[in-house]
Design a protein around this motif. Structure first.
Motif, PDB file in Angstrom:
ATOM      1  N   GLN A 184       3.303  45.090 -29.245  1.00 29.26           N
ATOM      2  CA  GLN A 184       3.313  44.546 -30.605  1.00 29.26           C
ATOM      3  C   GLN A 184       4.752  44.311 -31.100  1.00 29.26           C
ATOM      4  O   GLN A 184       5.043  43.336 -31.771  1.00 29.26           O
ATOM      5  N   LYS A 185       5.638  45.249 -30.726  1.00 29.27           N
ATOM      6  CA  LYS A 185       7.036  45.113 -31.157  1.00 29.27           C
ATOM      7  C   LYS A 185       7.761  44.015 -30.403  1.00 29.27           C
ATOM      8  O   LYS A 185       8.656  43.355 -30.928  1.00 29.27           O
ATOM      9  N   ALA A 187       6.412  41.324 -29.215  1.00 27.28           N
ATOM     10  CA  ALA A 187       5.761  40.011 -29.362  1.00 27.28           C
ATOM     11  C   ALA A 187       6.624  38.943 -30.042  1.00 27.28           C
ATOM     12  O   ALA A 187       6.702  37.814 -29.549  1.00 27.28           O
TER      13      ALA A 187
END
Ligand code: ASP
Length: 437
Positions: A184-185, A187
């Motif tokens: 998520q980081k 992305a």
């Protein structure tokens, strides 16, 4: 609907090439050499610069995207080892073929004394200049090659196209960093590079539309450089060196036919013919720009889109190849070294020829993918076998043409190895030919 043949890009590039050749010859005869240098050459220069300006962002973006999509980093090191090993093996085969051809054809024995003397005189100064360049290169030790791969400063590395291995290094680091933080980081960064990648591929497409004009200008400039306003002189020189050029060309063709088709037989089912059909624009561009680095964006596009090589493979194999894999150059260096020795009446022993295999492999790794780099590194090969480096003057006049041919093979070699590596990694898709081809 099938479009007309002359609307197809590769035909337009070939037509540009031939027209440029004729214009170059005509300009010499009509006394328009200066006009060609002043007004036509810049069009070619702009074209090459357009390709160069996107090289660094392209390599960075596509490699970061490639590496960050690898869920398994050990795969990268496996692929890296395989890539370098295949590159080395094909290079050594290239040199062996070169040595075989030059020993059979003995082109040096046919060179007339007169031409030798006058060439030596007219190019003596240039050779001295190039000697200094090679001297600097030669002082680098083996370990320094690795030290140089790690940049001190990213922007400095990105500021010089000849630092491509440094860019490759930074991109791999970035990719590895991204894989090792929560998805998520990472992305936003991945999205950024993916979008940059797509944009650059589009730009390559646009630049290629101007290729026929660029190639025309480049060809015209080369011929004018060779002949100046004196066509007669050029013809005499070219005839005298014809055998030498022929030996290089025959060697290059044999290398492509033997080594690359064997590579395909061993690693994939691809036919040489289909392969060439798919990458033709890249080969033609290598030929007309004499620069594997300038050609890199187009090589990447063709290899991914048309040969079906997965981007994970191509984004690593091709930039590395454009920097260290020079089959055409190494073959040429072997032939040139023996040719100069023959022309100067020197006999090279078997041990000396083996030395050529090793030094030409090393020299071709150190050769930058830019025009004329191969002849600078030739100094190292000549010195290793104690052939006077002044002999380079003999071949300097025709080097521009051979540079074109060997660069085309350098580009072909990178693409061929990417197919082999992709195939062993199960990352080779289907061939694809555009409708307009
Ligand atoms: N021009 C070649 C290349 O870019 C290098 C050389 O001079 O042989 O691949």
């Amino acid at each position: 609907m099938k479009s007309k043949w002359y609307k197809k890009l590769h035909w337009q590039i070939i037509i540009g090439l031939i027209l440029g050749l004729f214009w170059g010859l005509l300009a010499g005869a009509l006394g328009m050499a200066d006009f060609t240098s002043d007004y036509i050459r810049p069009v070619g220069t702009i074209f090459i610069d357009l390709l160069k300006v996107i090289a660094v962002p392209l390599v960075l973006a596509s490699l970061v995207v490639g590496v960050s999509s690898l869920n398994d980093i050990t795969r990268l090191s496996k692929m890296g080892g395989k890539t370098v090993a295949i590159y080395m093996v094909t290079t050594m085969f290239a040199i062996t073929i070169g040595l075989t051809v030059v020993n059979i054809m003995q082109p040096g024995a046919t060179l007339p004394e007169e031409t030798r003397a006058s060439l030596m005189e007219s190019y003596g100064e240039n050779v001295e200049g190039r000697d200094v360049d090679a001297g600097v290169l030669q002082e680098r030790t083996f370990m320094e090659f690795f030290v140089d791969i790690v940049p001190e400063n990213f922007f400095e590395a990105a500021g010089d196209n000849s630092n491509m291995l440094q860019i490759v290094f930074v991109a791999i680091l970035l990719g590895i960093g991204i894989v090792n933080i929560p998805a998520q980081k990472g992305a936003p960064l991945v999205n950024f590079f993916e979008s940059l990648n797509d944009v650059i591929i589009k730009i390559v497409d646009l630049i290629m539309k101007t290729a026929p004009y660029g190639v025309f200008a480049l060809m015209a400039a080369v011929i004018v450089d060779l002949t100046g306003d004196d066509l007669g002189q050029a013809v005499v020189l070219l005839r005298a060196l014809g055998w030498y050029c022929l030996a290089v060309i025959i060697g290059l063709i044999l290398h492509v036919l033997i080594v690359y088709s064997t590579l395909f037989k061993l690693f994939s089912k691809m036919k040489l013919r289909d392969f060439f059909k798919a990458i033709q624009p890249a080969v033609l561009l290598g030929f007309s720009t004499s620069s594997s680095l300038a050609t890199l964006p187009v090589t990447m596009e063709r290899v991914e889109k048309n040969l079906g090589v997965n981007e994970e493979v191509s984004s690593f194999v091709l930039p590395v190849g454009a920097t260290i894999n020079m089959d055409g150059t190494s073959l040429y260096q072997a032939i040139a070294a023996v040719f100069i020795a023959q022309a100067l009446g020197m006999d090279l022993s078997l041990a000396q020829q083996l030395t050529i295999v090793l030094t030409a492999t090393a020299a071709s790794i150190g050769t930058a993918g830019v025009p004329g780099a191969g002849i600078i590194m030739l100094v190292i090969v000549l010195q290793a076998v104690q052939v006077p480096i002044e002999g380079i003057a003999l071949i300097l006049g025709v080097d521009r043409i051979l540079d074109m041919a060997r660069t085309a093979v350098n580009v072909t070699g990178d693409a061929a190895v990417s197919v082999a590596v992709a195939s062993t990694e199960n990352m080779l898709g289907n061939l694809h030919f555009d409708d307009d081809e």
